[in-house]
Scaffold this motif. Sequence first.
Motif, PDB file in Angstrom:
ATOM      1  N   THR A 204       0.806  -1.219   0.000  1.00  0.00           N
ATOM      2  CA  THR A 204       0.000   0.000   0.000  1.00  0.00           C
ATOM      3  C   THR A 204       0.834   1.262   0.000  1.00  0.00           C
ATOM      4  O   THR A 204       0.298   2.347   0.231  1.00  0.00           O
ATOM      5  CB  THR A 204      -0.917   0.000   1.242  1.00  0.00           C
ATOM      6  OG1 THR A 204      -0.103  -0.112   2.430  1.00  0.00           O
ATOM      7  CG2 THR A 204      -1.879  -1.172   1.205  1.00  0.00           C
ATOM      8  N   ASP A 209       2.068   2.808  -8.459  1.00  0.00           N
ATOM      9  CA  ASP A 209       0.833   3.441  -8.877  1.00  0.00           C
ATOM     10  C   ASP A 209      -0.337   2.511  -8.543  1.00  0.00           C
ATOM     11  O   ASP A 209      -0.165   1.414  -8.019  1.00  0.00           O
ATOM     12  CB  ASP A 209       0.878   3.765 -10.369  1.00  0.00           C
ATOM     13  CG  ASP A 209       1.239   2.547 -11.198  1.00  0.00           C
ATOM     14  OD1 ASP A 209       1.459   1.471 -10.609  1.00  0.00           O
ATOM     15  OD2 ASP A 209       1.311   2.669 -12.427  1.00  0.00           O
ATOM     16  N   ARG A 210      -1.532   2.954  -8.869  1.00  0.00           N
ATOM     17  CA  ARG A 210      -2.712   2.171  -8.485  1.00  0.00           C
ATOM     18  C   ARG A 210      -2.744   0.787  -9.148  1.00  0.00           C
ATOM     19  O   ARG A 210      -3.016  -0.206  -8.468  1.00  0.00           O
ATOM     20  CB  ARG A 210      -3.986   2.952  -8.822  1.00  0.00           C
ATOM     21  CG  ARG A 210      -5.254   2.242  -8.382  1.00  0.00           C
ATOM     22  CD  ARG A 210      -6.481   3.069  -8.671  1.00  0.00           C
ATOM     23  NE  ARG A 210      -7.689   2.396  -8.259  1.00  0.00           N
ATOM     24  CZ  ARG A 210      -8.180   2.390  -7.044  1.00  0.00           C
ATOM     25  NH1 ARG A 210      -7.542   3.034  -6.082  1.00  0.00           N
ATOM     26  NH2 ARG A 210      -9.296   1.753  -6.751  1.00  0.00           N
ATOM     27  N   ARG A 213      -0.328  -1.443  -7.247  1.00  0.00           N
ATOM     28  CA  ARG A 213      -0.801  -1.849  -5.924  1.00  0.00           C
ATOM     29  C   ARG A 213      -1.866  -2.931  -6.028  1.00  0.00           C
ATOM     30  O   ARG A 213      -1.917  -3.832  -5.174  1.00  0.00           O
ATOM     31  CB  ARG A 213      -1.355  -0.626  -5.175  1.00  0.00           C
ATOM     32  CG  ARG A 213      -0.281   0.308  -4.666  1.00  0.00           C
ATOM     33  CD  ARG A 213      -0.839   1.269  -3.646  1.00  0.00           C
ATOM     34  NE  ARG A 213      -1.765   2.212  -4.234  1.00  0.00           N
ATOM     35  CZ  ARG A 213      -1.430   3.420  -4.700  1.00  0.00           C
ATOM     36  NH1 ARG A 213      -0.171   3.798  -4.658  1.00  0.00           N
ATOM     37  NH2 ARG A 213      -2.329   4.225  -5.216  1.00  0.00           N
ATOM     38  N   VAL A 214      -2.706  -2.866  -7.037  1.00  0.00           N
ATOM     39  CA  VAL A 214      -3.727  -3.902  -7.229  1.00  0.00           C
ATOM     40  C   VAL A 214      -3.071  -5.247  -7.521  1.00  0.00           C
ATOM     41  O   VAL A 214      -3.481  -6.290  -7.000  1.00  0.00           O
ATOM     42  CB  VAL A 214      -4.696  -3.493  -8.351  1.00  0.00           C
ATOM     43  CG1 VAL A 214      -5.624  -4.638  -8.713  1.00  0.00           C
ATOM     44  CG2 VAL A 214      -5.516  -2.284  -7.938  1.00  0.00           C
TER      45      VAL A 214
END
Length: 423
Positions: A204, A209-210, A213-214
């Motif tokens: 986290t 970037d997003r 993180r996913v």
Amino acid sequence: MGPQARAGDADAVPAQPQPQPQLAISPHLVGAWSAGVIDPRSWGFGSEPAHEYVVRTRASRLRTLRRIIAGLPDAVSLMRPAIWPAEYGDEHSGIRRLESRWAAAWNHRQQLQPQTGASGPSRIRGAPDPSTDAPWMHRSQPRPAPVRDRRPPQPLPAAPAQPAELTPRQRVRAALRSDDTDIASLAEAHPSSPEWAHTWRAATSAALDRPGRVVVWRLLHGKLFVGAFHRHIHRGTPESHLCPHAACQEQLATLSHVMLSCPVSQAAWHWFAATWAAVTQQPAPPLHADLLLADDRRGPWQPAAGLDSLWQRLRLLVITQLWDAYCRARSRPEQPTQPAHIAARVISAARIQMRRDWLLVGSDIRLRAGVLSHWLRGRQPTMTAEAFQSRWCHEEVLCSRPAEVTEPPHMHWTAAHPVPLPR
């Protein structure tokens, strides 16, 4: 004659200065357009601006509460990563146990699958025929009784008396609802953290970037959509369950295969290990699934002191680029992916992160973004030059700090230095 008096008229009334409208600006509206209008000291708490006080206090509270929750006995088993083994190198836990469970469920379904004969597919005894079964053939649900025939609602029994002492989970929930809770006392009640707590902090962190993180979040949960997981949840065709890389010779795409044992992944991890050894002048990390994927540091190898941030960033970059290469190979099988492509993308992503971090050294990003300040709660708004030096400029192999803040950092990490790209 206009509303304004002439300059030579003796009876003219001197023009009164018009009062300037007072702008009611919220503390959250901090951007480049309002940097010269608002004085943060006028609406701050003491000597600290309000937005910094709110963000720092809330982040500290949530960070402490996460540590408290992680230390609860009943929450440890629920928050433990699915790929974290019971012991380092255990062959019957962690990611190996997860993949063996997928394989066992698939084999069990294959045994229960009806056999195909000459007269057509047979079905299990008692199962409906899919060719003639329809919803209207099943018995409908009984209709509820009319309202006049229903019994009046009975009073609920008295609730048992609540215990005087709250459970740890109730104390955490009360702390989340209250703003006057003594966080220090709660932290002292549960000061210990599990040995795998750093894996969630890395997943986290703002280093990714997003989408990255996913990917890491799904990998820790064991829910990354590889071919074996698609087969486990009854999705895709048998061809889509195999590894799309040509060098794999149609092997099942499990988590450990896609991320570690695939020839393309192996070459990328060998290049990563050689790069780490060249940067830190230390032994290369072992290519072990527990260390590289779950960041299990109970083994003999440990990153040097002060290099934890660099280790996490480079390791997570390799994981995300390996997953991107797997997805590209599935969508475009006519364009084979080479290990050099993955390594080049890791270098490019790392150089972008270096430039972004150096932008935080010169100024506050909240004053230059032109957006609401609470939009930027997830990242540090500023960074010191010493922090940038310790993060990226170890022995000045990958990057070096410029003399002036306005100058970009000097990038030394290229396709040929410190380690050439893999072939």
